[in-house]
Design a protein around this motif. Structure first.
Motif, PDB file in Angstrom:
ATOM      1  N   PRO A 427      64.783 -63.038   5.416  1.00 13.24           N
ATOM      2  CA  PRO A 427      64.579 -63.347   4.921  1.00 13.24           C
ATOM      3  C   PRO A 427      63.898 -64.633   5.371  1.00 13.24           C
ATOM      4  O   PRO A 427      62.986 -64.269   6.328  1.00 13.24           O
ATOM      5  N   PHE A 428      64.252 -66.106   4.912  1.00 11.98           N
ATOM      6  CA  PHE A 428      62.911 -66.780   5.288  1.00 11.98           C
ATOM      7  C   PHE A 428      64.071 -68.271   5.365  1.00 11.98           C
ATOM      8  O   PHE A 428      64.183 -68.867   3.774  1.00 11.98           O
ATOM      9  N   GLY A 429      64.389 -68.983   6.515  1.00 11.99           N
ATOM     10  CA  GLY A 429      64.775 -69.956   6.314  1.00 11.99           C
ATOM     11  C   GLY A 429      65.204 -70.618   7.870  1.00 11.99           C
ATOM     12  O   GLY A 429      65.346 -69.288   9.088  1.00 11.99           O
ATOM     13  N   GLY A 430      66.080 -71.745   7.850  1.00 12.50           N
ATOM     14  CA  GLY A 430      66.355 -72.265   8.995  1.00 12.50           C
ATOM     15  C   GLY A 430      67.510 -72.592   9.342  1.00 12.50           C
ATOM     16  O   GLY A 430      68.629 -72.842   8.836  1.00 12.50           O
ATOM     17  N   VAL A 431      67.553 -73.357  10.440  1.00  3.64           N
ATOM     18  CA  VAL A 431      68.861 -73.732  11.289  1.00  3.64           C
ATOM     19  C   VAL A 431      68.547 -75.484  11.546  1.00  3.64           C
ATOM     20  O   VAL A 431      67.098 -75.607  10.953  1.00  3.64           O
ATOM     21  N   LYS A 432      69.640 -76.060  12.016  1.00  2.00           N
ATOM     22  CA  LYS A 432      69.419 -77.579  12.614  1.00  2.00           C
ATOM     23  C   LYS A 432      68.861 -78.218  11.151  1.00  2.00           C
ATOM     24  O   LYS A 432      69.001 -78.147   9.598  1.00  2.00           O
ATOM     25  N   ASP A 433      67.712 -79.687  11.261  1.00  2.00           N
ATOM     26  CA  ASP A 433      67.400 -80.408   9.932  1.00  2.00           C
ATOM     27  C   ASP A 433      66.460 -79.344   9.663  1.00  2.00           C
ATOM     28  O   ASP A 433      65.786 -80.101   9.039  1.00  2.00           O
ATOM     29  N   SER A 434      66.343 -78.135   9.855  1.00  2.00           N
ATOM     30  CA  SER A 434      64.533 -77.141   9.469  1.00  2.00           C
ATOM     31  C   SER A 434      65.881 -77.067   7.819  1.00  2.00           C
ATOM     32  O   SER A 434      65.311 -76.123   7.346  1.00  2.00           O
ATOM     33  N   GLY A 435      67.379 -76.630   7.663  1.00  2.00           N
ATOM     34  CA  GLY A 435      68.148 -76.608   6.459  1.00  2.00           C
ATOM     35  C   GLY A 435      68.073 -75.694   6.625  1.00  2.00           C
ATOM     36  O   GLY A 435      68.970 -74.952   7.704  1.00  2.00           O
ATOM     37  N   TYR A 436      69.222 -75.110   5.128  1.00  2.00           N
ATOM     38  CA  TYR A 436      69.630 -73.911   4.987  1.00  2.00           C
ATOM     39  C   TYR A 436      69.266 -73.249   4.060  1.00  2.00           C
ATOM     40  O   TYR A 436      68.551 -73.528   2.619  1.00  2.00           O
ATOM     41  N   GLY A 437      69.786 -71.744   3.820  1.00  2.00           N
ATOM     42  CA  GLY A 437      69.795 -70.727   2.791  1.00  2.00           C
ATOM     43  C   GLY A 437      68.178 -70.147   3.260  1.00  2.00           C
ATOM     44  O   GLY A 437      67.850 -70.279   3.728  1.00  2.00           O
ATOM     45  N   ARG A 438      68.157 -68.666   2.030  1.00  2.00           N
ATOM     46  CA  ARG A 438      67.243 -67.521   2.487  1.00  2.00           C
ATOM     47  C   ARG A 438      67.096 -67.991   1.212  1.00  2.00           C
ATOM     48  O   ARG A 438      67.893 -67.946   0.090  1.00  2.00           O
ATOM     49  N   GLU A 439      66.057 -67.735   0.237  1.00  2.00           N
ATOM     50  CA  GLU A 439      65.359 -67.200  -1.163  1.00  2.00           C
ATOM     51  C   GLU A 439      64.003 -66.746  -0.795  1.00  2.00           C
ATOM     52  O   GLU A 439      63.455 -65.344  -1.895  1.00  2.00           O
ATOM     53  N   HIS A 440      64.428 -65.114  -0.093  1.00  2.00           N
ATOM     54  CA  HIS A 440      63.672 -63.881   0.517  1.00  2.00           C
ATOM     55  C   HIS A 440      64.480 -63.162   0.878  1.00  2.00           C
ATOM     56  O   HIS A 440      65.345 -63.271   1.109  1.00  2.00           O
ATOM     57  N   GLY A 441      63.881 -61.553   0.872  1.00  2.00           N
ATOM     58  CA  GLY A 441      65.230 -59.967   1.195  1.00  2.00           C
ATOM     59  C   GLY A 441      65.706 -59.937   0.198  1.00  2.00           C
ATOM     60  O   GLY A 441      66.439 -59.405   0.847  1.00  2.00           O
ATOM     61  N   GLY A 442      65.795 -60.455  -0.784  1.00  2.00           N
ATOM     62  CA  GLY A 442      67.228 -60.089  -0.804  1.00  2.00           C
ATOM     63  C   GLY A 442      68.614 -61.130  -1.205  1.00  2.00           C
ATOM     64  O   GLY A 442      69.155 -61.735  -2.464  1.00  2.00           O
ATOM     65  N   PHE A 443      67.659 -62.225  -0.692  1.00  2.00           N
ATOM     66  CA  PHE A 443      69.337 -63.194   0.168  1.00  2.00           C
ATOM     67  C   PHE A 443      69.035 -64.020  -1.224  1.00  2.00           C
ATOM     68  O   PHE A 443      70.366 -65.017  -1.428  1.00  2.00           O
TER      69      PHE A 443
END
Length: 460
Positions: A427-443
């Motif tokens: 999975p690739f993605g963040g929290v806080k002001d870096s956003g939300y959601g994931r677009e790798h790893g099947g997610f």
């Protein structure tokens, strides 16, 4: 408002090509076309969609030299890194194809008086608004998972990489995807924002700055439309008391300089404990000074130009403001007198809160060096950020580092004793002001689907 855009080679500063922007009516029609395609595409089996993703992987690899050259010409990426980006995109297509049937398979559950089916169904047209820094990867990352899930996609790419936008659209068609299943729209930001309110746009995937991302999310939220946001960051890398300094220096240089420093998940703040500060600073500065800045086409170039003149100027303004607020220069930090939008490998120290080098994202080859008295304070400083995309820990005690990463590091991703960009199976993605959601790893296959419940009652 200008109705044309000219792409510029950031190394030569020469124009590449002029493109005519679509007007609002044409952009709206493109969404209508995507929705019409969706009505048949959603009925295509997952197996057939996955087969087309595998075709796209082959198309990407067959054109890898051309694609890498286009990245170098349009945004200054070092050629070897462009080839790596193409290969990553091909592997993302393959991984998505392999995982789709399992991730999107119906689930059966019992109910009090019968059974239930949980089905993951596509929802429609997904608008992508993507940046220039990984001009192929950012688009493939969001689009291929949505297409395999059964959605259709329209993309607003960054205007300085419109050549890549057109090339991607052509490759989807070459791979066998239906016309209007994927579309690259040559539009400006205002037109893209207007598309959010199109009734056939069902979701938005945005990658870019946190300021613009929040406005995109707000516009979508007013219409109850889902978003996935991958925004900026100022990722902290912690060099703890028991760190291997040689490994840390080598890795941190790589993590700061990859893609000319223009990477959302690049290492940006380097938080070093008092015990190791002097040794790390000396070795880090020495290694940065040995990097070769120059022609991104050359095999021995480590760092090419920044993508645009305005981006270089913004970076230098952030550096200048930090120095005026008390930061000191270890190396670099001056715009070189040469052709091309270059900025040298640079290090600032004595960096503290209320400075751009501490609080903001420096999108270029500038490192912020921060001293911590001990491991505990290092973690405290790392989390003292509105961002939370990635980060790193260097420590000989791997289990302790894992515990810190799990329980204390407030980010979406953490590297331990290494640095890594995106990988298809993670999975690739963040929290806080870096956003939300994931677009790798099947997610990503489930980000824009309707988790549909169907309940079937037993007959009396």
């Amino acid at each position: 408002m200008a109705d044309t855009v000219t792409t510029i080679n950031p190394y030569t500063e020469h124009p590449i090509k002029e493109y005519r922007l679509l007007d609002e009516k044409a952009a709206q029609q493109a969404v209508d076309n995507a929705d019409k395609c969706f009505q048949s595409w959603k009925l295509v089996s997952i197996k057939e969609r996955a087969a087309l993703a595998l075709n796209l992987a082959k198309v990407l690899e067959s054109q890898q030299q051309q694609l890498a050259q286009l990245m170098t010409d349009e945004m200054g990426k070092v050629k070897a890194q462009g080839l790596q980006e193409v290969q990553l995109c091909a592997e993302i297509c393959r991984y998505t194809a392999k995982q789709a049937a399992e991730v999107l398979a119906d689930e059966q559950r019992d109910t009090e008086n019968g059974r239930a089916i949980i089905s993951y169904q596509p929802i429609g047209v997904i608008l992508g608004i993507q940046p220039w820094n990984f001009p192929l990867y950012q688009v493939i990352r969001y689009s291929i998972v949505n297409l395999v899930a059964g959605n259709t996609t329209v993309l607003k790419h960054a205007s300085n990489v419109f050549g890549m936008a057109e090339k991607i659209a052509a490759m989807f068609l070459e791979a066998g995807f239906p016309t209007h299943c994927y579309q690259s729209l040559l539009i400006d930001g205002d037109t893209a924002t207007g598309l959010i309110s199109h009734p056939k746009v069902r979701g938005v995937s945005f990658t870019g700055s946190d300021e613009v991302g929040k406005s995109v999310a707000a516009a979508a939220a007013k219409l109850a439309k889902k978003t996935v946001l991958e925004l900026g960051s100022n990722d902290a890398y912690l060099i703890l008391d028991d760190a291997d300094i040689e490994l840390a220096v080598k890795t941190c240089v790589e993590g700061r300089m990859v893609n000319n420093g223009e990477t959302c998940v690049a290492a940006k703040r380097f938080i070093v404990t008092e015990k190791n500060y002097a040794d790390f600073k000396h070795a880090f500065a020495t290694a940065m000074a040995h990097l070769k800045m120059g022609d991104p086409n050359a095999e021995d170039t480590d760092i090419g130009p920044l993508a645009r003149a305005d981006l270089r100027d913004k970076l230098h303004q952030q550096v200048t403001e930090s120095i005026e607020a008390g930061a000191t220069v270890v190396c670099g930090c001056e715009i070189p007198d040469q052709r091309g939008f270059f900025y040298p490998p640079s290090i600032l120290e004595n960096v503290s809160p209320q400075m751009p080098a501490y609080d903001d994202e420096l999108f270029g080859p500038v490192a912020s060096l921060i001293r911590a008295k001990d491991d505990a304070q290092a973690m405290q400083i790392a989390n003292d950020s509105r961002y939370g995309l990635g980060g790193g820990i260097f420590s000989a005690n791997v289990e302790h580092a894992i515990a810190l990463a799990k329980q204390h590091f407030d980010t979406g991703m953490v590297n331990i004793n290494g640095y890594g960009l995106a990988q298809p199976n993670l999975p690739f993605g963040g929290v806080k002001d870096s956003g939300y959601g994931r677009e790798h790893g099947g997610f990503g296959l489930r980000e824009f689907v309707n988790v549909k419940l169907i309940m079937v009652a037993n007959k009396d």
